[in-house]
Design a protein around this motif. Sequence first.
Motif, short mmCIF file in Angstrom:
data_model
loop_
_atom_site.label_atom_id
_atom_site.label_comp_id
_atom_site.label_asym_id
_atom_site.label_seq_id
_atom_site.Cartn_x
_atom_site.Cartn_y
_atom_site.Cartn_z
N GLU A 108 50.69 32.87 44.67
CA GLU A 108 50.17 33.59 43.51
C GLU A 108 48.95 32.89 42.93
OE1 GLU A 108 54.49 35.41 42.06
OE2 GLU A 108 53.60 33.70 41.02
N ALA A 109 49.00 31.57 42.85
CA ALA A 109 47.87 30.80 42.30
C ALA A 109 46.63 30.98 43.17
CB ALA A 109 48.24 29.33 42.20
N GLY A 110 46.82 31.02 44.48
CA GLY A 110 45.68 31.20 45.38
C GLY A 110 45.02 32.55 45.21
N ILE A 111 45.82 33.59 45.00
CA ILE A 111 45.28 34.93 44.79
C ILE A 111 44.47 34.99 43.50
CG2 ILE A 111 45.88 37.34 44.30
CD1 ILE A 111 48.27 36.99 46.16
N VAL A 112 45.03 34.46 42.43
CA VAL A 112 44.35 34.49 41.13
C VAL A 112 43.03 33.72 41.20
CG1 VAL A 112 44.47 33.78 38.71
CG2 VAL A 112 46.47 34.82 39.81
N ALA A 113 43.06 32.54 41.81
CA ALA A 113 41.85 31.71 41.90
C ALA A 113 40.77 32.39 42.75
CB ALA A 113 42.19 30.34 42.47
N SER A 114 41.16 32.96 43.88
CA SER A 114 40.17 33.58 44.76
C SER A 114 39.61 34.85 44.12
CB SER A 114 40.79 33.89 46.12
OG SER A 114 41.88 34.78 46.00
N HIS A 115 40.43 35.59 43.40
CA HIS A 115 39.94 36.78 42.70
C HIS A 115 38.93 36.38 41.63
CE1 HIS A 115 40.04 40.05 39.67
NE2 HIS A 115 40.10 40.82 40.74
N HIS A 116 39.21 35.31 40.91
CA HIS A 116 38.30 34.84 39.88
C HIS A 116 36.95 34.44 40.48
CE1 HIS A 116 37.00 32.97 36.13
NE2 HIS A 116 36.68 31.89 36.82
N ARG A 117 36.97 33.73 41.61
CA ARG A 117 35.72 33.34 42.27
C ARG A 117 34.94 34.55 42.74
NH1 ARG A 117 38.69 28.68 43.84
NH2 ARG A 117 39.66 29.78 45.58
N MET A 118 35.64 35.56 43.24
CA MET A 118 34.97 36.77 43.72
C MET A 118 34.24 37.47 42.58
SD MET A 118 36.65 39.99 45.78
CE MET A 118 37.87 40.27 44.48
N VAL A 119 34.92 37.60 41.44
CA VAL A 119 34.30 38.26 40.29
C VAL A 119 33.11 37.46 39.78
CG1 VAL A 119 34.68 38.97 37.90
CG2 VAL A 119 36.44 39.41 39.62
N ARG A 120 33.26 36.15 39.70
CA ARG A 120 32.20 35.29 39.18
C ARG A 120 30.98 35.23 40.09
NH1 ARG A 120 32.45 34.77 33.85
NH2 ARG A 120 34.41 33.85 33.12
N ASN A 121 31.15 35.54 41.37
CA ASN A 121 30.04 35.45 42.31
C ASN A 121 29.26 36.75 42.45
OD1 ASN A 121 29.56 32.85 43.89
ND2 ASN A 121 31.79 32.94 43.83
N ALA A 122 29.63 37.79 41.71
CA ALA A 122 28.88 39.04 41.78
C ALA A 122 27.52 38.83 41.10
CB ALA A 122 29.65 40.16 41.08
N PRO A 123 26.40 38.88 41.85
CA PRO A 123 25.10 38.53 41.29
C PRO A 123 24.39 39.72 40.63
CG PRO A 123 24.87 38.91 43.62
CD PRO A 123 26.33 39.16 43.28
N ALA A 124 23.65 39.45 39.58
CA ALA A 124 22.82 40.47 38.94
C ALA A 124 21.37 40.25 39.36
CB ALA A 124 22.94 40.38 37.43
N VAL A 125 20.62 41.34 39.49
CA VAL A 125 19.20 41.25 39.83
C VAL A 125 18.39 41.97 38.77
CG1 VAL A 125 19.57 41.01 42.30
CG2 VAL A 125 19.38 43.27 41.32
#
Length: 244
Positions: A108-125
Amino acid sequence: MREPVAPARTLSGAVYAEIRSDILAGRYTPGSKLSPRVIATQSKVSLSVVREALTRLTEQGLVISEPQLGFSVVGLDIDDVRDLSRVRILIEGAALKDAVLNADVEYEAGIVASHHRMVRNAPAVDDGTERVTDEWARAHAEFHRALISACPSPRLRDLADSMRETAELYRRWSGSFPTQQAPRDVSAEHRGLMDAALDRDAELAARLLTVHMNNTAALLERYVAADRTQPDIGLVTDADGAAS
């Protein structure tokens, strides 16, 4: 004193990574020819190194090799999209169900952490749109890998990873063009997958994964039906990323 020569496998890996990145970023257009000689000259490596890298990309479905014609970037084949989606649903769906049934706190911890990284890495241009970067793509792959990480079968996990690699180009295309349909909320799809896994609801997680992957195939099918030009690879319209 002579400079040490880099091992051929190291060089091949570097060339492989460079070509793969160029394909996914759209610097090589779908269906375009790939000349081993030109790539070897540009990368300052031998032909054998380039051919090894291209062969590896062929195995992943990003490049095709034809007798007398050589190597080229895979084109957009809707029949292949459908077949790949069907196989991924079977393989990754089974791995996800097994993972949820074997879940623990570390899972569960791995899923939460990886989801957080995915959201944080969405770049704006600057133009207000968002583009898939290699960082987001890695975070996205890590999230899907985390979802099946508790699956007790290494072979099933490896098959799911292989299918995901093969689908990467189609995934980037799927978020790269406008649609007349209601905007797809990919971030909600990912949150739903995370929540189902955390709730340890294996059946719901598998159903949501099926919808998630079918949505990508449906977008590409509408694109082909509309007979548009090739999409601007990497463009996405959602704060979380492109697709499954």
